[in-house]
Design a protein around this motif. Structure first.
Motif, PDB file in Angstrom:
ATOM      1  N   LEU A 236      50.763  33.409  41.123  1.00 13.79           N
ATOM      2  CA  LEU A 236      50.183  33.166  41.944  1.00 13.79           C
ATOM      3  C   LEU A 236      48.575  33.606  42.529  1.00 13.79           C
ATOM      4  CD1 LEU A 236      53.155  34.417  44.980  1.00 13.79           C
ATOM      5  CD2 LEU A 236      52.183  32.242  44.349  1.00 13.79           C
ATOM      6  N   LEU A 237      48.186  34.780  41.759  1.00 10.32           N
ATOM      7  CA  LEU A 237      47.618  35.280  41.366  1.00 10.32           C
ATOM      8  C   LEU A 237      46.545  34.490  41.096  1.00 10.32           C
ATOM      9  CD1 LEU A 237      44.846  37.491  41.460  1.00 10.32           C
ATOM     10  CD2 LEU A 237      46.733  38.703  39.785  1.00 10.32           C
ATOM     11  N   MET A 238      46.691  33.614  40.075  1.00 13.80           N
ATOM     12  CA  MET A 238      45.886  32.366  39.078  1.00 13.80           C
ATOM     13  C   MET A 238      45.738  31.648  40.116  1.00 13.80           C
ATOM     14  SD  MET A 238      47.553  32.443  35.611  1.00 13.80           S
ATOM     15  CE  MET A 238      46.266  30.833  34.692  1.00 13.80           C
ATOM     16  N   ALA A 239      47.227  31.053  41.080  1.00 15.00           N
ATOM     17  CA  ALA A 239      45.911  29.951  42.464  1.00 15.00           C
ATOM     18  C   ALA A 239      45.365  30.251  42.676  1.00 15.00           C
ATOM     19  CB  ALA A 239      47.057  30.337  43.089  1.00 15.00           C
ATOM     20  N   LEU A 240      44.924  32.107  43.211  1.00 16.37           N
ATOM     21  CA  LEU A 240      44.078  32.495  44.231  1.00 16.37           C
ATOM     22  C   LEU A 240      42.825  32.310  43.526  1.00 16.37           C
ATOM     23  CD1 LEU A 240      45.568  35.376  45.735  1.00 16.37           C
ATOM     24  CD2 LEU A 240      45.268  33.472  46.563  1.00 16.37           C
ATOM     25  N   ASP A 241      42.743  32.409  42.355  1.00 14.78           N
ATOM     26  CA  ASP A 241      41.628  32.349  41.157  1.00 14.78           C
ATOM     27  C   ASP A 241      40.322  33.110  41.541  1.00 14.78           C
ATOM     28  OD1 ASP A 241      40.001  31.388  39.337  1.00 14.78           O
ATOM     29  OD2 ASP A 241      38.859  29.646  40.039  1.00 14.78           O
ATOM     30  N   PRO A 242      40.139  34.642  41.362  1.00 15.22           N
ATOM     31  CA  PRO A 242      39.774  35.456  41.998  1.00 15.22           C
ATOM     32  C   PRO A 242      38.972  35.990  41.033  1.00 15.22           C
ATOM     33  CG  PRO A 242      41.665  36.433  40.970  1.00 15.22           C
ATOM     34  CD  PRO A 242      42.214  35.837  40.839  1.00 15.22           C
ATOM     35  N   ASP A 243      37.748  36.535  41.235  1.00 14.65           N
ATOM     36  CA  ASP A 243      36.488  36.979  40.706  1.00 14.65           C
ATOM     37  C   ASP A 243      37.413  38.136  39.365  1.00 14.65           C
ATOM     38  OD1 ASP A 243      34.428  35.326  41.445  1.00 14.65           O
ATOM     39  OD2 ASP A 243      33.824  36.278  43.089  1.00 14.65           O
ATOM     40  N   VAL A 244      37.814  39.109  40.479  1.00 15.71           N
ATOM     41  CA  VAL A 244      37.933  39.949  39.607  1.00 15.71           C
ATOM     42  C   VAL A 244      39.978  40.417  39.641  1.00 15.71           C
ATOM     43  CG1 VAL A 244      38.812  42.773  39.388  1.00 15.71           C
ATOM     44  CG2 VAL A 244      36.545  41.469  40.441  1.00 15.71           C
ATOM     45  N   TYR A 245      40.596  40.440  38.590  1.00 19.89           N
ATOM     46  CA  TYR A 245      42.240  40.432  38.256  1.00 19.89           C
ATOM     47  C   TYR A 245      42.460  41.803  38.013  1.00 19.89           C
ATOM     48  CZ  TYR A 245      42.345  35.413  37.925  1.00 19.89           C
ATOM     49  OH  TYR A 245      42.619  33.711  37.702  1.00 19.89           O
ATOM     50  N   MET A 246      43.544  42.078  39.190  1.00 18.27           N
ATOM     51  CA  MET A 246      43.609  43.614  38.714  1.00 18.27           C
ATOM     52  C   MET A 246      45.335  43.439  38.631  1.00 18.27           C
ATOM     53  SD  MET A 246      41.841  45.412  41.671  1.00 18.27           S
ATOM     54  CE  MET A 246      43.000  46.814  41.861  1.00 18.27           C
ATOM     55  N   PHE A 247      45.356  43.678  37.214  1.00 20.57           N
ATOM     56  CA  PHE A 247      47.002  43.965  36.759  1.00 20.57           C
ATOM     57  C   PHE A 247      47.851  45.002  36.410  1.00 20.57           C
ATOM     58  CE2 PHE A 247      45.553  39.549  34.888  1.00 20.57           C
ATOM     59  CZ  PHE A 247      45.965  39.310  34.922  1.00 20.57           C
ATOM     60  N   ASP A 248      48.618  45.320  37.404  1.00 17.09           N
ATOM     61  CA  ASP A 248      49.515  46.677  37.018  1.00 17.09           C
ATOM     62  C   ASP A 248      50.954  46.474  36.378  1.00 17.09           C
ATOM     63  OD1 ASP A 248      50.523  49.441  37.551  1.00 17.09           O
ATOM     64  OD2 ASP A 248      50.032  49.280  40.147  1.00 17.09           O
TER      65      ASP A 248
END
Length: 261
Positions: free
Chosen positions: A166-178
């Motif tokens: 889902l996060l990759m689908a949003l293709d953000p400028d900043v990826y935050m992985f917790d």
């Protein structure tokens, strides 16, 4: 480069602080995160790592300080607006649409990214490119064979993989992985780590990673920042930071080496 012309993916926190009553959970943390780098955020339990993430992504409101993304002050924006501004967050606990299928979860994320609404005049068959992209994302997280399974029925490891999809689908400028591999089996971990490696290899995304596994940190991180009691304790090259006496004692629990021992 000025703030107004900041390269996409540039993220800053300036004196970011949050207080809960008399307790200061994050204490004046100032950092700049550049595109094309992966920064690991480490520290002992209760150090403020996830709280710092929550302040950046908008789940918590700062008591003081600012969050700057691409030259824009987003401190007052809610989490949803920060997502649309280019900030992507994968949670320590999964945040999926549990009653929707795996494919529908990814489909909705792609809709959100491209701002496409669905109604009787705008059916999915008219957006074959989005369907193909959803299939590609599911294949990349090893979930294409489970495309029609409800998210709630997935085992925990597959839910984590879907969340990254889902996060990759949003293709953000900043990826935050917790802690993206938390609760995953040994066999499942490489899928997530390979995805993070691929994102890093693109060199156009800013990646923040909270992770307890030091072997993962050593391999992936270009930089480490260490939080302790909500305060920035160390910031720099991974090997130097890990080897520093203050980090060895506070994070790894090792006794400091006495001089002339």
């Amino acid at each position: 480069m000025s703030d107004t012309a900041a390269r996409p993916g540039k993220l800053e926190t300036r004196d970011l602080t949050i207080r809960f009553g008399g307790h200061v959970a994050v204490n004046g943390v100032s950092c700049t995160f550049a595109p094309g780098t992966l920064t690991a955020i480490v520290g002992p339990n209760g150090a403020g790592k996830t709280t710092y993430f929550n302040l950046i992504s908008g789940q918590l409101k700062a008591s003081a300080g600012n969050v700057i993304l691409n030259g824009r002050d987003i401190t007052s924006l809610p989490a949803s607006a920060r997502t649309h501004a280019g900030l992507g967050r994968a949670f320590q606990l999964t945040s999926l649409f549990p009653n929707l299928s795996v494919m529908e979860n990814v489909r909705l994320a792609l809709q959100s990214r491209r701002q496409i609404g669905l109604d009787m005049w705008n059916v999915w068959s008219h957006h074959r490119d989005l369907i193909e992209r959803a299939e590609q994302l599911l294949d990349s997280v090893a979930l294409l064979s489970k495309r029609d399974v409800e998210a709630a029925a997935l085992p925990h490891g597959d839910q984590r993989k879907l969340e990254v999809g889902l996060l990759m689908a949003l293709d953000p400028d900043v990826y935050m992985f917790d802690e993206p591999t938390a609760g995953m089996s040994v066999d499942e971990v490489p899928v997530i780590l390979d995805l993070i490696r691929a994102l890093k290899a693109r060199r156009d995304k800013t990646i923040l990673l909270v992770e307890h596994k030091m072997d993962v940190v050593r391999e992936l991180a270009d930089r480490i920042i260490v939080l302790h009691n909500g305060t920035l304790m160390a910031d720099g090259d991974p090997e130097k930071v890990i080897a520093s006496p203050v980090v060895q004692q506070a994070y790894l629990g090792l006794a400091p080496v006495e001089e002339n021992a």
